[in-house]
Design an enzyme around this catalytic site. Sequence first.
Site, PDB file in Angstrom:
ATOM      1  CG  MET A   1      -1.881  -1.222   1.157  1.00 48.57           C
ATOM      2  SD  MET A   1      -3.397  -1.016   2.069  1.00 48.57           S
ATOM      3  CE  MET A   1      -2.760  -0.796   3.705  1.00 48.57           C
ATOM      4  CG  MET A  28      11.199  -1.244  10.288  1.00 47.37           C
ATOM      5  SD  MET A  28      12.257  -0.921   8.874  1.00 47.37           S
ATOM      6  CE  MET A  28      13.778  -0.590   9.750  1.00 47.37           C
ATOM      7  CD  GLN A  35      -1.809  -8.840   4.337  1.00 46.72           C
ATOM      8  OE1 GLN A  35      -2.653  -7.959   4.444  1.00 46.72           O
ATOM      9  NE2 GLN A  35      -0.573  -8.563   3.940  1.00 46.72           N
ATOM     10  CG  HIS A  49       7.146  -1.994   2.147  1.00 40.04           C
ATOM     11  ND1 HIS A  49       7.053  -0.883   2.941  1.00 40.04           N
ATOM     12  CD2 HIS A  49       5.937  -2.603   2.208  1.00 40.04           C
ATOM     13  CE1 HIS A  49       5.826  -0.803   3.444  1.00 40.04           C
ATOM     14  NE2 HIS A  49       5.134  -1.839   3.031  1.00 40.04           N
ATOM     15  CD  GLN A  72      -6.092  -3.791   2.724  1.00 40.96           C
ATOM     16  OE1 GLN A  72      -5.981  -4.223   1.590  1.00 40.96           O
ATOM     17  NE2 GLN A  72      -5.116  -3.935   3.615  1.00 40.96           N
TER      18      GLN A  72
HETATM   19  O1  PAF Z   1      -0.096  -5.810   3.496  1.00 38.64           O
HETATM   20  C1  PAF Z   1      -0.552  -4.885   2.772  1.00 38.64           C
HETATM   21  O2  PAF Z   1       0.089  -3.846   2.556  1.00 38.64           O
HETATM   22  C2  PAF Z   1      -1.939  -5.031   2.158  1.00 38.64           C
HETATM   23  O3  PAF Z   1      -2.809  -5.675   3.031  1.00 38.64           O
HETATM   24  C3  PAF Z   1      -1.931  -5.719   0.784  1.00 38.64           C
HETATM   25  C4  PAF Z   1      -1.446  -7.152   0.882  1.00 38.64           C
HETATM   26  C5  PAF Z   1      -1.048  -4.936  -0.177  1.00 38.64           C
HETATM   27  C6  PAF Z   1      -3.347  -5.742   0.202  1.00 38.64           C
HETATM   28  O4  PAF Z   1      -3.865  -4.468   0.054  1.00 38.64           O
END
Ligand code: PAF
Length: 289
Positions: free
Chosen positions: A30, A186, A155, A37, A61
Amino acid sequence: MQIFHHIESVRNAIAQARADGKKVGFVPTMGNLHAAHLELVETAQKHCDFVVCSIFVNRLQFGLNEDWDKYPRTFEQDAEKLRAVNCDMLFFPDEQEIYPNGMDEQTRVIVPTMANVLCGASRPGHFEGVTTVVTKLFNIVQPDVAVFGIKDYQQLAIIRRMVADLCMPVHIIAGEIVRESDGLAMSSRNGFITEQERPQANQLNKSLNWVKNEILAGSREYPQLEAEARQQIENAGFKPDYLSICQSATLEPAAHDDTELTVLGAMYTQGARLIDNVSLALKPMNEVN
Ligand code: PAF
């Protein structure tokens, strides 16, 4: 790095990469990218020849009273960071591209077993929004491999389950949690932690590790450990959401003879809701001497 806003351009460029014999890796995000990341991108690069990252702040979400509108949007800096780690493609769609028929009537993907506990209990509909958008993104990118961070343990477990249940031809790889020097995991939401709170904000991680060490030392009083850890978080000035000792694979409450455990927690600071987890493996009962 190629940057695309439209599904069709993404598909054409990926078709070209495939025609060149490349294996495609995918890191959905996101945005507001930080070191964790970039590690996910680097992990994807170890397994693939062509890595696609997406940035889409998925409103589906977020709950109505959550932070969708204040979620940090830092596209230029994000693109720069991705260029610096040689990411091949950035997909940056707008809402119209992902939800052309609006969100109310969007077909949903639901993983019933794990979506309503832990974070799902405090964020109704959250995981349905995640699995729906991840399915759409998988259908757009059609990656061989996709990488998700272990920090969002629930998730990751839900996505693994969705991929298995729906026979999606994507190999899911878990990316390690990247931590600040004091243990704070982080997160894009760390920017919302106030300066006064920051020195204690690693309390969630401290309490999770405390529970882990108690279990490794032989304690099996799981409800008491959970209660004590929640109290530690309150004593540090934060509001615990949940702190639960779970079976790693199913996220069900751990029983005394379970050997693969994950301790998951969430707590509220003044401006943020932080999550973290630690996993541990115990010897099976019949091997203990
Ligand atoms: O982990 C995230 O940043 C979000 O939940 C994802 C997997 C990009 C889905 O929007």
